[in-house]
Design an enzyme around this catalytic site. Structure first.
Site, PDB file in Angstrom:
ATOM      1  CB  SER A  20      -8.606   0.852   5.366  1.00 20.80           C
ATOM      2  OG  SER A  20      -9.178   2.027   5.265  1.00 20.80           O
ATOM      3  CE  LYS A  65      -3.788   2.039   2.498  1.00 24.03           C
ATOM      4  NZ  LYS A  65      -4.805   1.929   3.718  1.00 24.03           N
ATOM      5  CB  SER A  97      -8.514   3.628   2.646  1.00 21.19           C
ATOM      6  OG  SER A  97      -7.603   3.182   3.783  1.00 21.19           O
TER       7      SER A  97
HETATM    8  N1  GLN Z   1     -13.073   3.755   6.080  1.00 19.02           N
HETATM    9  C1  GLN Z   1     -12.840   4.182   7.112  1.00 19.02           C
HETATM   10  C2  GLN Z   1     -12.390   5.698   7.099  1.00 19.02           C
HETATM   11  O1  GLN Z   1     -12.762   6.553   6.183  1.00 19.02           O
HETATM   12  C3  GLN Z   1     -11.799   3.512   7.482  1.00 19.02           C
HETATM   13  C4  GLN Z   1     -10.291   4.064   6.724  1.00 19.02           C
HETATM   14  C5  GLN Z   1      -9.200   3.068   7.415  1.00 19.02           C
HETATM   15  O2  GLN Z   1      -9.211   2.227   7.950  1.00 19.02           O
HETATM   16  N2  GLN Z   1      -7.928   3.578   6.969  1.00 19.02           N
HETATM   17  O3  GLN Z   1     -11.936   6.467   8.064  1.00 19.02           O
END
Ligand code: GLN
Length: 466
Positions: free
Chosen positions: A176, A77, A152
């Site tokens: 994410s 990532k 994400s």
């Molecule tokens: N979807 C969640 C957010 O927007 C989690 C993001 C993440 O785990 N980095 O914060």
């Protein structure tokens, strides 16, 4: 040799028996990426030294000193630092930023012999649930190009799902790793907070962030976790994770989370019931659990997370690193750099975070959210006296259409409803695929275990996957 059916486990065995060379295998993956990435856009960059890396590992294998991930092709990532490579967090502000050191997880998997294929697309600074917040454009779901891969870590999940890597590293602050894994039909693990070093991860919300693996099977997630876990002197929140749990894996007590079934896709409810029946039929004890404070997880997360975001992202000021824009004075330099460098969602969260931390509102929002977070932790402590694991959906829906939620941030936030509580409490959680719905889109379930009991997740996950 059918490289397309490989898992880490199978590749390890085949490489040990010298059925093929690392370079032959890795070259197959490069071919897959060449074929698929132009449509799916899982990778932002494929590294130009992949062949060198592979051939170096082949030499090591010939000398008999290959590690546990010898030759395994992995994707990273774009918020995890690899020395000398760009780490942009899919943001304009870091578009050309080259990492000056290796993250601890990178050192560990490199020492284990893995080959780094490239860096994967993500929501900017890991803020989002669809990978649409990337400044480089969205990644597509390999199962349906009109749908999002989740986020994400959408690029990481799509890279594995399209056959473009055997594993990918992601980061999980509120889901994410797990939610994109579920949307793409692969396995995703968020380890216990502190089990894996965060050194070299571009911070989003430091009390919630964890790095973890995305793989095709639960067995493979366990292999990668065992390589990356452990205490690190560069991350004072990391701890030693030696296994002390003496549990009878044959008769585990599994708590089924009580939730509002009307808000969740039928097929997700159904697959959860089937997984529960499977566990019951092989002798596990099943009971319902209903932690009273879990329903406050989402509002609590969306106060604590932006508060930490606003503090962490203060460092991107145009002076130290990344994009640098000139104004008439220092204050204008900051303002120009940040106005041009950050995207809409990142700005929204910095503003929210600054607000909840401001004098006069701190107690009402941030202070209160911390108290609620404590109650959520206590709920888990209580429940884990009764059960060894909890089963629940990963996401209320399957992968949604690209563009469907981009103008509705609250709708987007709601897709995190089942994942954020594990981050708030710090417990480990695993998402695994259980099949497909009528539209041929992946569905999955989530398991949560007590702190540092990842072994229970792997045990139950393998049983559901078998
Ligand atoms: N979807 C969640 C957010 O927007 C989690 C993001 C993440 O785990 N980095 O914060």
């Amino acid at each position: 040799m059918d490289f397309g059916n490989l898992t880490i486990k199978k590749a390890q065995e085949a490489i040990k028996k010298r059925e093929f060379s690392v370079w032959e295998m890795v070259n197959f993956f490069l071919g897959k990426i060449e074929e698929k990435n132009k449509d799916i856009k899982a990778y932002l960059e494929v590294f130009n030294d992949v062949e060198d890396q592979a051939k170096r590992i082949d030499k090591k294998i010939a000398n008999g000193d290959a590690g546990n991930l010898a030759g395994i092709p992995v994707a990273i990532k774009d918020n995890i630092l690899i020395k000398g490579k760009i780490a942009s967090a899919s943001s304009k502000i870091l578009e050309n930023y080259k990492a000056v050191y290796d993250a601890t997880v990178i050192k560990k998997i490199r020492n284990a012999g893995a080959v780094f294929l490239g860096r994967t697309n993500m929501d900017e600074f890991a803020m989002g649930s669809s990978t649409e917040n990337s400044v480089f454009g969205p990644t597509k779901n390999p199962h349906d190009l009109e749908r999002v891969p989740g986020g994400s870590s959408g690029g990481s999940a799509a890279a594995v799902a399209m056959g473009g890597a055997l594993s990918a590293l992601g980061s999980d602050t509120g889901g994410s790793i797990r939610q994109p894994a579920s949307f793409c039909g692969v396995v995703g693990l968020k380890p216990t907070y502190g089990a894996v070093s965060r050194y070299g991860l571009i911070a989003m919300a430091s009390s919630l962030d964890q790095i973890g693996p995305i793989t095709k099977t639960v067995e493979d997630a366990e292999i990668v976790f065992n390589v990356i876990k452990g205490q690190d002197e560069m991350d004072s929140t990391s701890v030693d994770t030696h296994q002390s749990s003496i549990v009878d894996y044959k008769k585990l007590r599994v708590g089924v989370l009580k939730y509002d079934r009307s808000g969740v896709d039928d097929e997700i409810n159904k697959t959860l019931d089937e997984s529960v029946e499977k566990l019951r039929s092989i002798g596990h004890d099943i009971m319902e659990i209903d932690p009273p404070n879990l329903e406050y997880s989402l509002p609590c997360y969306y106060i604590i997370m932006p508060a930490e975001v606003s503090a962490n992202l203060a460092r991107f000021d145009g002076i130290r690193y990344g994009l640098s824009k000139q104004g008439k004075n220092l204050l204008e330099d900051y303002m120009e750099t940040r106005a041009q460098g950050f995207g809409k969602e990142v700005k929204r969260r910095i503003l929210l975070g600054t607000y909840v931390l401001s004098a006069g509102y701190y107690d009402a929002y941030y202070g209160k959210a911390q108290k609620v977070r404590n109650l959520i932790k206590k709920d888990f402590e209580k429940d884990f006296k009764k059960v060894d694991a909890i089963i629940l959906p990963t996401s209320p829906t399957v992968a949604f259409k690209i563009g469907e939620k981009t103008e509705k941030p609250l709708q987007m936030y709601l897709s995190d409803i089942f994942t954020v509580s594990a981050n708030l409490a710090g417990v480990p959680a695993l998402s695994l695929p259980t099949g497909k719905n009528k539209e041929k889109l992946p569905v999955g379930v989530q398991l949560i275990a007590p702190w540092f009991k990842e072994d229970i997740l792997f045990n139950l996950g393998k049983k559901i996957q078998s």
